[in-house]
Design a protein around this motif. Structure first.
Motif, PDB file in Angstrom:
ATOM      1  N   ALA A 197      56.847  26.471 -78.309  1.00  0.00           N
ATOM      2  CA  ALA A 197      55.152  26.569 -78.850  1.00  0.00           C
ATOM      3  C   ALA A 197      54.485  27.781 -78.452  1.00  0.00           C
ATOM      4  O   ALA A 197      53.349  27.726 -78.880  1.00  0.00           O
ATOM      5  N   GLY A 198      55.108  28.763 -77.532  1.00  0.00           N
ATOM      6  CA  GLY A 198      54.226  29.768 -77.347  1.00  0.00           C
ATOM      7  C   GLY A 198      52.911  29.359 -76.582  1.00  0.00           C
ATOM      8  O   GLY A 198      52.019  30.181 -76.465  1.00  0.00           O
ATOM      9  N   VAL A 199      53.147  28.405 -75.558  1.00  0.00           N
ATOM     10  CA  VAL A 199      52.100  28.014 -74.585  1.00  0.00           C
ATOM     11  C   VAL A 199      52.229  28.959 -73.474  1.00  0.00           C
ATOM     12  O   VAL A 199      52.930  29.329 -72.787  1.00  0.00           O
ATOM     13  N   LYS A 200      50.896  29.420 -73.351  1.00  0.00           N
ATOM     14  CA  LYS A 200      50.865  30.306 -72.046  1.00  0.00           C
ATOM     15  C   LYS A 200      50.809  29.757 -70.475  1.00  0.00           C
ATOM     16  O   LYS A 200      50.955  28.422 -70.592  1.00  0.00           O
ATOM     17  N   LEU A 201      50.398  30.252 -69.756  1.00  0.00           N
ATOM     18  CA  LEU A 201      50.335  29.923 -68.533  1.00  0.00           C
ATOM     19  C   LEU A 201      49.430  28.730 -68.246  1.00  0.00           C
ATOM     20  O   LEU A 201      50.148  27.608 -67.681  1.00  0.00           O
ATOM     21  N   LEU A 202      48.298  28.632 -68.710  1.00  0.00           N
ATOM     22  CA  LEU A 202      47.370  27.772 -68.506  1.00  0.00           C
ATOM     23  C   LEU A 202      47.996  26.466 -69.029  1.00  0.00           C
ATOM     24  O   LEU A 202      47.630  25.355 -68.500  1.00  0.00           O
ATOM     25  N   GLY A 203      48.504  26.299 -70.327  1.00  0.00           N
ATOM     26  CA  GLY A 203      49.068  25.516 -70.959  1.00  0.00           C
ATOM     27  C   GLY A 203      50.100  24.534 -70.266  1.00  0.00           C
ATOM     28  O   GLY A 203      50.133  23.508 -70.131  1.00  0.00           O
ATOM     29  N   HIS A 204      51.005  25.338 -69.464  1.00  0.00           N
ATOM     30  CA  HIS A 204      51.967  24.741 -68.757  1.00  0.00           C
ATOM     31  C   HIS A 204      51.440  24.199 -67.600  1.00  0.00           C
ATOM     32  O   HIS A 204      51.808  23.117 -67.150  1.00  0.00           O
ATOM     33  N   LEU A 205      50.329  24.850 -66.875  1.00  0.00           N
ATOM     34  CA  LEU A 205      49.702  24.152 -65.838  1.00  0.00           C
ATOM     35  C   LEU A 205      49.124  22.911 -66.056  1.00  0.00           C
ATOM     36  O   LEU A 205      49.149  22.006 -65.382  1.00  0.00           O
ATOM     37  N   LEU A 206      48.468  23.001 -67.097  1.00  0.00           N
ATOM     38  CA  LEU A 206      47.716  21.524 -67.552  1.00  0.00           C
ATOM     39  C   LEU A 206      48.606  20.383 -67.804  1.00  0.00           C
ATOM     40  O   LEU A 206      48.521  19.262 -67.710  1.00  0.00           O
ATOM     41  N   ALA A 207      49.688  20.981 -68.749  1.00  0.00           N
ATOM     42  CA  ALA A 207      50.656  19.764 -68.986  1.00  0.00           C
ATOM     43  C   ALA A 207      51.382  19.216 -67.815  1.00  0.00           C
ATOM     44  O   ALA A 207      51.597  18.061 -67.607  1.00  0.00           O
ATOM     45  N   GLY A 208      51.875  20.098 -66.866  1.00  0.00           N
ATOM     46  CA  GLY A 208      52.274  19.615 -65.451  1.00  0.00           C
ATOM     47  C   GLY A 208      51.445  18.720 -64.480  1.00  0.00           C
ATOM     48  O   GLY A 208      51.791  17.968 -63.971  1.00  0.00           O
ATOM     49  N   ALA A 209      50.089  19.337 -64.746  1.00  0.00           N
ATOM     50  CA  ALA A 209      49.060  18.185 -64.043  1.00  0.00           C
ATOM     51  C   ALA A 209      48.631  17.088 -65.011  1.00  0.00           C
ATOM     52  O   ALA A 209      48.137  16.140 -64.148  1.00  0.00           O
ATOM     53  N   VAL A 210      48.992  16.859 -65.973  1.00  0.00           N
ATOM     54  CA  VAL A 210      48.552  15.383 -66.664  1.00  0.00           C
ATOM     55  C   VAL A 210      49.294  14.234 -65.925  1.00  0.00           C
ATOM     56  O   VAL A 210      48.091  13.147 -65.812  1.00  0.00           O
ATOM     57  N   PRO A 211      50.424  14.117 -65.598  1.00  0.00           N
ATOM     58  CA  PRO A 211      50.619  12.914 -64.824  1.00  0.00           C
ATOM     59  C   PRO A 211      49.918  12.560 -63.645  1.00  0.00           C
ATOM     60  O   PRO A 211      49.527  11.411 -63.480  1.00  0.00           O
ATOM     61  N   GLY A 212      49.458  13.530 -62.795  1.00  0.00           N
ATOM     62  CA  GLY A 212      48.838  13.245 -61.532  1.00  0.00           C
ATOM     63  C   GLY A 212      47.493  12.930 -61.869  1.00  0.00           C
ATOM     64  O   GLY A 212      46.694  11.987 -61.282  1.00  0.00           O
ATOM     65  N   ALA A 213      46.856  13.628 -62.933  1.00  0.00           N
ATOM     66  CA  ALA A 213      45.264  13.236 -63.483  1.00  0.00           C
ATOM     67  C   ALA A 213      45.429  11.949 -63.985  1.00  0.00           C
ATOM     68  O   ALA A 213      44.372  11.386 -63.819  1.00  0.00           O
ATOM     69  N   VAL A 214      46.309  11.530 -64.679  1.00  0.00           N
ATOM     70  CA  VAL A 214      46.330   9.942 -65.251  1.00  0.00           C
ATOM     71  C   VAL A 214      46.510   9.067 -64.140  1.00  0.00           C
ATOM     72  O   VAL A 214      45.846   7.866 -64.074  1.00  0.00           O
ATOM     73  N   TRP A 215      47.341   9.371 -63.064  1.00  0.00           N
ATOM     74  CA  TRP A 215      47.227   8.673 -61.939  1.00  0.00           C
ATOM     75  C   TRP A 215      46.111   8.476 -61.240  1.00  0.00           C
ATOM     76  O   TRP A 215      45.444   7.430 -60.818  1.00  0.00           O
ATOM     77  N   LEU A 216      45.377   9.709 -60.999  1.00  0.00           N
ATOM     78  CA  LEU A 216      44.047   9.661 -60.374  1.00  0.00           C
ATOM     79  C   LEU A 216      43.016   9.003 -60.958  1.00  0.00           C
ATOM     80  O   LEU A 216      42.250   8.225 -60.517  1.00  0.00           O
ATOM     81  N   ALA A 217      42.916   9.013 -62.274  1.00  0.00           N
ATOM     82  CA  ALA A 217      42.157   8.471 -63.222  1.00  0.00           C
ATOM     83  C   ALA A 217      42.116   6.922 -63.097  1.00  0.00           C
ATOM     84  O   ALA A 217      41.394   6.121 -62.884  1.00  0.00           O
ATOM     85  N   ALA A 218      43.557   6.523 -63.292  1.00  0.00           N
ATOM     86  CA  ALA A 218      43.774   5.095 -63.242  1.00  0.00           C
ATOM     87  C   ALA A 218      43.381   4.654 -61.747  1.00  0.00           C
ATOM     88  O   ALA A 218      42.778   3.329 -61.898  1.00  0.00           O
ATOM     89  N   THR A 219      43.590   5.204 -60.869  1.00  0.00           N
ATOM     90  CA  THR A 219      42.946   4.852 -59.367  1.00  0.00           C
ATOM     91  C   THR A 219      41.475   4.655 -59.355  1.00  0.00           C
ATOM     92  O   THR A 219      41.382   3.642 -58.540  1.00  0.00           O
ATOM     93  N   ILE A 220      40.775   5.582 -59.877  1.00  0.00           N
ATOM     94  CA  ILE A 220      39.364   5.578 -59.858  1.00  0.00           C
ATOM     95  C   ILE A 220      39.103   4.076 -60.369  1.00  0.00           C
ATOM     96  O   ILE A 220      38.071   3.531 -60.028  1.00  0.00           O
TER      97      ILE A 220
END
Length: 302
Positions: free
Chosen positions: A214-237
């Motif tokens: 997809a030609g995704v740069k560094l920031l895109g990879h960082l955000l994609a890898g962080a999505v599971p933890g972010a979903v987990w954190l949002a669900a906890t709140i």
């Protein structure tokens, strides 16, 4: 003269937009099927575990409070999937359709939960509203314009849910503990499992992005890898807010032991979500830096 200059620029921009990689149908079908199946299963199991024909007593309310996290995180995931899939099925603005998909998912899930616990009208209303809010929060993960990183992150979330379901099945089926004390088990599992799950989710997101080219740069990879933890954190709140409201509505007083158990549980959820978030993001970034082939630099003109 101005129109002549602007026309090639507009043509190039439309060509770039048309050539932008999009998620494949297989990935969307897998995510959609997994969201529907997990959502139906977790709402049904919640009712089987805590539902009572004559209404919930104090024990039933505490069971519902302790079991609220699972339907919330699954509903967040389902709302994100619906928000990602809706713009692929219907014509119209991407962000509006993403919100619509999450809203419909939340309304359906909240209505089913309300009807299942309809004997206790106040508790059923709290549960329905919490699940509606969870789906809408999940829809926020579908708002980014580029859908490929979002689908990569959601694929990693699906892997995270598989980890959670697998751990639950293991704890329910296993009667032998490798630890001499429950608090030792809590500490070891609380440290190891979120870290391992975060690394696996980061690898999953990276592999999907690499396969799509997809030609995704560094920031895109960082955000994609962080999505599971972010979903987990949002669900906890959301779970902590929902549990507080549920206990205020359903119980006159919460026993100190129950309060301590809930506090310990939410502490583990917060620590685990942050661990998974950073592990997934760092793993995806490291994979991007070390595993992607480097583009050759342009030769300097003499």
């Amino acid at each position: 003269m101005t129109n002549t200059q602007e026309q090639p620029a507009a043509t190039a921009e439309s060509a770039t937009a048309a050539a932008e990689p999009r998620p494949g149908r297989v990935a969307l079908w897998v995510l959609g099927g997994a969201a529907v199946a997990s959502l139906a299963g977790v709402v049904y199991s919640l009712y089987r575990l805590t539902g009572m024909a004559d209404g919930l007593d104090d024990t039933g309310v505490m069971l519902l409070a302790n079991s609220l996290f699972s339907p919330i995180i699954v509903t967040v995931f389902a709302g994100a999937v619906a928000g990602t899939v809706a713009p692929r099925l219907l014509p119209g603005p991407q962000k509006a359709l993403a919100v619509l998909g999450a809203l419909v998912t939340g309304l359906v899930t909240g209505t089913v939960a309300y009807l299942g616990f309809g004997v206790d009208a106040d508790i059923a209303l709290v549960l329905g509203l919490v699940l509606l809010a969870s789906a809408l929060v999940g829809g926020l993960f579908a708002l980014p314009k580029r859908s490929v990183p979002a689908v990569a992150g959601l694929s990693a979330v699906l892997l995270l849910l598989a980890f959670m379901f697998g751990r639950g099945f293991y704890e329910a089926a296993s009667s032998v503990s490798l630890f001499s004390d429950p608090l030792d088990e809590y500490g070891a599992l609380g440290t190891a499992i979120p870290f391992i799950a975060g690394i696996a989710c980061g690898v999953c997101a990276f592999l999907y992005l690499r396969q799509k080219k997809a030609g995704v740069k560094l920031l895109g990879h960082l955000l994609a890898g962080a999505v599971p933890g972010a979903v987990w954190l949002a669900a906890t709140i959301l779970a902590q807010i929902g549990v507080e409201v549920l206990l205020n509505v359903g119980l006159n007083e919460v026993a100190p032991l129950d309060q301590a158990f809930l506090a310990l549980s939410f502490q583990w959820q917060y620590n685990g979500s942050m661990t998974a978030l950073f592990a997934g993001a760092l793993c995806a970034v490291f994979a991007y830096g070390f595993l992607l082939p480097k583009t050759p630099k342009a030769a300097k003109s003499s």
